[in-house]
Design a protein around this motif. Structure first.
Motif, PDB file in Angstrom:
ATOM      1  N   GLU A   2      27.287  81.723  29.251  1.00 27.42           N
ATOM      2  CA  GLU A   2      26.982  82.862  28.384  1.00 27.42           C
ATOM      3  C   GLU A   2      26.350  82.393  27.090  1.00 27.42           C
ATOM      4  OE1 GLU A   2      29.826  85.900  27.628  1.00 27.42           O
ATOM      5  OE2 GLU A   2      30.709  85.671  29.604  1.00 27.42           O
ATOM      6  N   PRO A   4      25.877  82.612  23.161  1.00 22.52           N
ATOM      7  CA  PRO A   4      26.765  83.089  22.101  1.00 22.52           C
ATOM      8  C   PRO A   4      26.252  84.413  21.544  1.00 22.52           C
ATOM      9  CG  PRO A   4      25.488  81.176  21.370  1.00 22.52           C
ATOM     10  CD  PRO A   4      25.202  81.372  22.834  1.00 22.52           C
ATOM     11  N   ARG A  97      24.123  88.008  31.592  1.00 23.60           N
ATOM     12  CA  ARG A  97      24.774  87.838  30.291  1.00 23.60           C
ATOM     13  C   ARG A  97      23.867  87.128  29.287  1.00 23.60           C
ATOM     14  NH1 ARG A  97      30.675  88.279  31.182  1.00 23.60           N
ATOM     15  NH2 ARG A  97      30.788  90.472  31.733  1.00 23.60           N
ATOM     16  N   HIS A 144      34.082  87.244  17.932  1.00 23.75           N
ATOM     17  CA  HIS A 144      33.903  87.118  19.401  1.00 23.75           C
ATOM     18  C   HIS A 144      32.638  86.311  19.712  1.00 23.75           C
ATOM     19  CE1 HIS A 144      36.886  90.341  20.040  1.00 23.75           C
ATOM     20  NE2 HIS A 144      36.284  90.998  19.072  1.00 23.75           N
ATOM     21  N   ALA A 146      31.788  84.026  21.748  1.00 24.51           N
ATOM     22  CA  ALA A 146      31.431  83.719  23.139  1.00 24.51           C
ATOM     23  C   ALA A 146      31.931  84.804  24.083  1.00 24.51           C
ATOM     24  CB  ALA A 146      32.004  82.363  23.535  1.00 24.51           C
ATOM     25  N   ASP A 147      32.139  86.005  23.540  1.00 25.09           N
ATOM     26  CA  ASP A 147      32.724  87.079  24.346  1.00 25.09           C
ATOM     27  C   ASP A 147      31.948  88.371  24.118  1.00 25.09           C
ATOM     28  OD1 ASP A 147      34.330  88.871  25.698  1.00 25.09           O
ATOM     29  OD2 ASP A 147      36.019  88.726  24.312  1.00 25.09           O
ATOM     30  N   ILE A 148      30.851  88.525  24.834  1.00 26.27           N
ATOM     31  CA  ILE A 148      29.996  89.703  24.648  1.00 26.27           C
ATOM     32  C   ILE A 148      30.742  90.988  25.018  1.00 26.27           C
ATOM     33  CG2 ILE A 148      28.870  89.598  26.929  1.00 26.27           C
ATOM     34  CD1 ILE A 148      27.100  90.486  23.649  1.00 26.27           C
ATOM     35  N   VAL A 149      31.625  90.914  25.997  1.00 23.75           N
ATOM     36  CA  VAL A 149      32.380  92.101  26.405  1.00 23.75           C
ATOM     37  C   VAL A 149      33.326  92.525  25.286  1.00 23.75           C
ATOM     38  CG1 VAL A 149      34.015  93.027  28.088  1.00 23.75           C
ATOM     39  CG2 VAL A 149      32.101  91.620  28.864  1.00 23.75           C
ATOM     40  N   GLY A 150      34.043  91.550  24.711  1.00 26.44           N
ATOM     41  CA  GLY A 150      34.947  91.837  23.603  1.00 26.44           C
ATOM     42  C   GLY A 150      34.196  92.373  22.396  1.00 26.44           C
ATOM     43  N   TYR A 151      33.046  91.777  22.116  1.00 30.17           N
ATOM     44  CA  TYR A 151      32.189  92.211  21.008  1.00 30.17           C
ATOM     45  C   TYR A 151      31.773  93.673  21.207  1.00 30.17           C
ATOM     46  CZ  TYR A 151      27.779  92.738  18.439  1.00 30.17           C
ATOM     47  OH  TYR A 151      26.759  93.214  17.652  1.00 30.17           O
ATOM     48  N   THR A 152      31.319  93.985  22.407  1.00 33.47           N
ATOM     49  CA  THR A 152      30.837  95.336  22.712  1.00 33.47           C
ATOM     50  C   THR A 152      31.975  96.351  22.631  1.00 33.47           C
ATOM     51  OG1 THR A 152      29.113  94.388  24.104  1.00 33.47           O
ATOM     52  CG2 THR A 152      29.611  96.702  24.451  1.00 33.47           C
ATOM     53  N   LYS A 153      33.125  96.006  23.194  1.00 31.30           N
ATOM     54  CA  LYS A 153      34.276  96.918  23.152  1.00 31.30           C
ATOM     55  C   LYS A 153      34.727  97.187  21.722  1.00 31.30           C
ATOM     56  CE  LYS A 153      36.478  96.338  27.634  1.00 31.30           C
ATOM     57  NZ  LYS A 153      37.407  95.541  28.411  1.00 31.30           N
TER      58      LYS A 153
END
Length: 169
Positions: A2, A4, A97, A144, A146-153
């Motif tokens: 992924e 960053p 991603r 977040h 390295a966490d695009i899902v966490g960032y988006t949520k």
């Protein structure tokens, strides 16, 4: 691997890139979409963004989109099935991603269609809210990385509040 989560400063070239991409999409789809719009943070002048162009196309019926898969493949878009979003069809250009362009197809005039435009237009016309969103995005990108899902949520509640304000709520 992924990429960053990186928020770049606003880039006026994003508008030019959108216009070029819109022309390619309309050419391969033979004007099937009723409308093609630039959405997301790259469409808001002065707003920093992940360097991913978000494009929205509107169609009369979502079942038309099956016929778009092969033509869009010729210009680099891959269909990505998202069962959790039955009102949207999604295509990505670039690696998983780590896409460079995201094409979201909705039923033209649907609630999802209107909400995308409401959010974009509200940020364009309310510099205070645009600055708040910019600050939130930068803070969340650090939280977040390295966490695009966490960032988006984590952005979702802010986005929903803006849409509510934009729709007079």
């Amino acid at each position: 691997m992924e990429k960053p989560v990186t928020i770049e400063n606003y880039n006026p070239n994003w508008v030019t890139e959108f216009e070029q991409e819109k022309a390619k999409i309309k050419e391969v789809l033979k004007d099937k979409p009723i409308c093609v719009e630039h959405i997301g943070s790259t469409s808001v002048k002065g707003l920093g963004a992940k360097p991913i162009l978000d494009i929205m196309a509107g169609v009369q019926h979502l079942d038309e989109v099956d016929k778009f898969i092969d033509p869009l493949k010729t210009i680099g878009y891959e269909f990505v099935a998202h069962k959790e979003f039955p009102e949207r069809r999604f295509f990505r250009k670039g690696q998983w991603r780590a896409g460079t362009h995201h094409l979201h197809i909705y039923k033209y005039g649907s609630e999802q269609w209107k909400n995308q435009l409401s959010f974009r237009d509200y940020l364009r016309s309310h510099s205070d809210v645009r600055r708040q969103y910019q600050g939130l995005k930068l803070a969340l990108a650090q939280k977040h990385p390295a966490d695009i899902v966490g960032y988006t949520k984590a952005k979702a509640p802010f986005i929903l509040n803006v849409i509510e304000s934009a729709n007079g709520g």
